[in-house]
Design a protein around this motif. Sequence first.
Motif, PDB file in Angstrom:
ATOM      1  N   ALA A  31       0.842  -1.199   0.000  1.00 59.59           N
ATOM      2  CA  ALA A  31       0.000   0.000   0.000  1.00 59.59           C
ATOM      3  C   ALA A  31       0.880   1.253   0.000  1.00 59.59           C
ATOM      4  O   ALA A  31       0.602   2.224  -0.714  1.00 59.59           O
ATOM      5  N   GLU A  32       1.948   1.215   0.792  1.00 58.18           N
ATOM      6  CA  GLU A  32       2.857   2.371   0.846  1.00 58.18           C
ATOM      7  C   GLU A  32       3.521   2.603  -0.502  1.00 58.18           C
ATOM      8  O   GLU A  32       3.664   3.744  -0.949  1.00 58.18           O
ATOM      9  N   ALA A  33       3.924   1.514  -1.154  1.00 56.76           N
ATOM     10  CA  ALA A  33       4.579   1.634  -2.464  1.00 56.76           C
ATOM     11  C   ALA A  33       3.614   2.248  -3.479  1.00 56.76           C
ATOM     12  O   ALA A  33       4.003   3.117  -4.273  1.00 56.76           O
ATOM     13  N   ALA A  34       2.355   1.821  -3.439  1.00 57.46           N
ATOM     14  CA  ALA A  34       1.356   2.352  -4.368  1.00 57.46           C
ATOM     15  C   ALA A  34       1.128   3.840  -4.101  1.00 57.46           C
ATOM     16  O   ALA A  34       1.046   4.655  -5.033  1.00 57.46           O
ATOM     17  N   HIS A  35       1.039   4.189  -2.837  1.00 59.35           N
ATOM     18  CA  HIS A  35       0.823   5.575  -2.422  1.00 59.35           C
ATOM     19  C   HIS A  35       1.963   6.460  -2.932  1.00 59.35           C
ATOM     20  O   HIS A  35       1.745   7.511  -3.528  1.00 59.35           O
ATOM     21  N   SER A  36       3.175   5.998  -2.709  1.00 63.95           N
ATOM     22  CA  SER A  36       4.332   6.788  -3.096  1.00 63.95           C
ATOM     23  C   SER A  36       4.444   6.911  -4.619  1.00 63.95           C
ATOM     24  O   SER A  36       4.775   7.979  -5.140  1.00 63.95           O
ATOM     25  N   ALA A  37       4.150   5.828  -5.334  1.00 67.54           N
ATOM     26  CA  ALA A  37       4.211   5.884  -6.802  1.00 67.54           C
ATOM     27  C   ALA A  37       3.158   6.839  -7.354  1.00 67.54           C
ATOM     28  O   ALA A  37       3.380   7.531  -8.348  1.00 67.54           O
ATOM     29  N   LEU A  50      -2.231 -14.885  -4.038  1.00 69.09           N
ATOM     30  CA  LEU A  50      -0.978 -14.129  -3.998  1.00 69.09           C
ATOM     31  C   LEU A  50      -1.086 -12.939  -3.039  1.00 69.09           C
ATOM     32  O   LEU A  50      -0.114 -12.526  -2.426  1.00 69.09           O
ATOM     33  N   GLY A  51      -2.283 -12.383  -2.947  1.00 70.59           N
ATOM     34  CA  GLY A  51      -2.516 -11.320  -1.963  1.00 70.59           C
ATOM     35  C   GLY A  51      -2.022  -9.954  -2.373  1.00 70.59           C
ATOM     36  O   GLY A  51      -1.771  -9.089  -1.542  1.00 70.59           O
ATOM     37  N   GLY A  52      -1.883  -9.717  -3.668  1.00 73.39           N
ATOM     38  CA  GLY A  52      -1.430  -8.414  -4.153  1.00 73.39           C
ATOM     39  C   GLY A  52      -2.547  -7.638  -4.823  1.00 73.39           C
ATOM     40  O   GLY A  52      -3.725  -7.895  -4.578  1.00 73.39           O
ATOM     41  N   PRO A  53      -2.194  -6.678  -5.692  1.00 71.11           N
ATOM     42  CA  PRO A  53      -3.212  -5.897  -6.404  1.00 71.11           C
ATOM     43  C   PRO A  53      -3.781  -6.694  -7.582  1.00 71.11           C
ATOM     44  O   PRO A  53      -3.202  -7.723  -7.967  1.00 71.11           O
ATOM     45  N   ALA A 102       2.626  -1.707  -6.239  1.00 74.25           N
ATOM     46  CA  ALA A 102       2.050  -2.593  -5.217  1.00 74.25           C
ATOM     47  C   ALA A 102       2.436  -4.047  -5.479  1.00 74.25           C
ATOM     48  O   ALA A 102       2.744  -4.800  -4.555  1.00 74.25           O
ATOM     49  N   LEU A 103       2.438  -4.431  -6.743  1.00 74.29           N
ATOM     50  CA  LEU A 103       2.799  -5.809  -7.093  1.00 74.29           C
ATOM     51  C   LEU A 103       4.266  -6.078  -6.762  1.00 74.29           C
ATOM     52  O   LEU A 103       4.616  -7.120  -6.198  1.00 74.29           O
ATOM     53  N   GLU A 104       5.116  -5.118  -7.111  1.00 74.42           N
ATOM     54  CA  GLU A 104       6.542  -5.284  -6.828  1.00 74.42           C
ATOM     55  C   GLU A 104       6.772  -5.461  -5.324  1.00 74.42           C
ATOM     56  O   GLU A 104       7.485  -6.373  -4.889  1.00 74.42           O
ATOM     57  N   ALA A 105       6.143  -4.614  -4.528  1.00 74.60           N
ATOM     58  CA  ALA A 105       6.342  -4.697  -3.071  1.00 74.60           C
ATOM     59  C   ALA A 105       5.823  -6.031  -2.528  1.00 74.60           C
ATOM     60  O   ALA A 105       6.428  -6.628  -1.634  1.00 74.60           O
TER      61      ALA A 105
END
Length: 462
Positions: A106-112, A298-301, A334-337
């Motif tokens: 979530a943080e990675a998505a927010h920052s991107a 997988l639990g991602g986006p 989000a996927l990368e994180a």
Amino acid sequence: MTINKALRRLPSVEKVLNASEARSLIEKYGRSLSLDAIRHAIEETRQGILSGALGTPVDGLESEILKKAAARLELIHSARLKKVINCSGVIIHTNLGRSILAEEAAEAAHSAALSNTNLEYSLDEGARGDRDNIVEDLITKVTGAEAATVVNNNAAAVLLALNTLSDAKETIVSRGELIEIGGSFRLPEIMSKSGCILREVGTTNRTHMADYENAVGENTGLILHAHTSNYRIVGFTSNPSLTELSAFARSKNLPLMVDLGSGTLIDLAFFCLPHEPTVQETLAQGADIVTISGDKLLGGPQAGIITGKKDIIQRIKANHLKRALRLDKITLAALEATLRIYLNPEEAVRKIPSLRYLSREISEIQAVAEDVRKVLQNHFGEKANVSVMDDISRAGSGSLPEIDIPSVSVAVNRKDMSPDETAAWFRKLNPPVIGRIENGLFRLDMRCVDDASVIGQSLPSS
Ligand SMILES: *Cc1c(COP(=O)(O)O)cnc(C)c1O
């Protein structure tokens, strides 16, 4: 006073606009939308007088109209996509947006979202790069695949892979695997849209190697195996193993694609759940291409991940259709994180909510249920009987079909409401709480509730 007289007292749009409350509405919502809302409120009031519903009011029409307009504007401006509390008993619920992201994701998505990124830019070379590079090495590391690419969802992954490998050619698939997933993913329709020709073999319950043998011909492009995500065929059944199928495909020089759907990276048997085929073992058994969803186990986006042989992935990447199905930077972040968490599988179980909820100790769920029971009993007092009961959760989203996962629910039996009305009452909370009714009893499954405050915060303060 007559209706006509009351109607004549209706203020004009101009008059309402001059009130100070109207000016603050305009400041907040803009002139055009506010004007619209005021016109609407005047008309509504006129209809109310005409129908007799409002009687024949003498005073206060103007402030009544402004109140109506303000309420309308607030509604128009309120969020449509709302946070909800999932007590449905289905962990990965498609209608509730499937997986919750891990904190890091979530943080990675927010920052991107809030910055420019090196999405398609090589920082080493100062030149154009490929957005697949953001996740490809991580996917190959955690799956053991030679290469990978990503698209919008697994439906897109299947569409793109079929179109690349079997356009205008026959794709052989067992009749027992012609799946339909909720939200109108139907394999025969996706196949037809991808341009390939469906060549069904075998019967619903039994398909033999010979069926595949007999179906292969000049125009065969691909052999497809699809995971029967949301049903099980039991009884008198037979299907070749993946290893047999892959040896056969190789002997015919045909690619073998496996649509795994949920696609777990961790063997669920570690959580004392039934084994689901992992991406790693599916590739090891000889699949040339494996497609999975990013937001199921997988639990991602929401994403579709295509893994497999390098030459095939190259062809898939070169397909122009991929441009229409590509991921945006927020999802990629989000996927990368999420994938980085999988570099350490023990961490994945702790950090990825879908896996954490799936593997949660029953004693922990029980403890939350006891707390929530107290909170709710306290809130309802005499108006309801609130009790803790054993229940059954499901993984959802085509993962672990028909597998019962023991759980604990809080049952709410309101004396002043039917179960349907009780369910509707919980849906109106802020945030809405989504439960379910079974055997005439409204219940809230506690498997996906971290602690009682989650429910407590939703309750009205009275
Ligand atoms: C869920 C599923 C799909 C569709 O995946 P989406 O990510 O929802 O597009 C396709 N195939 C199988 C086997 C599935 O389980």
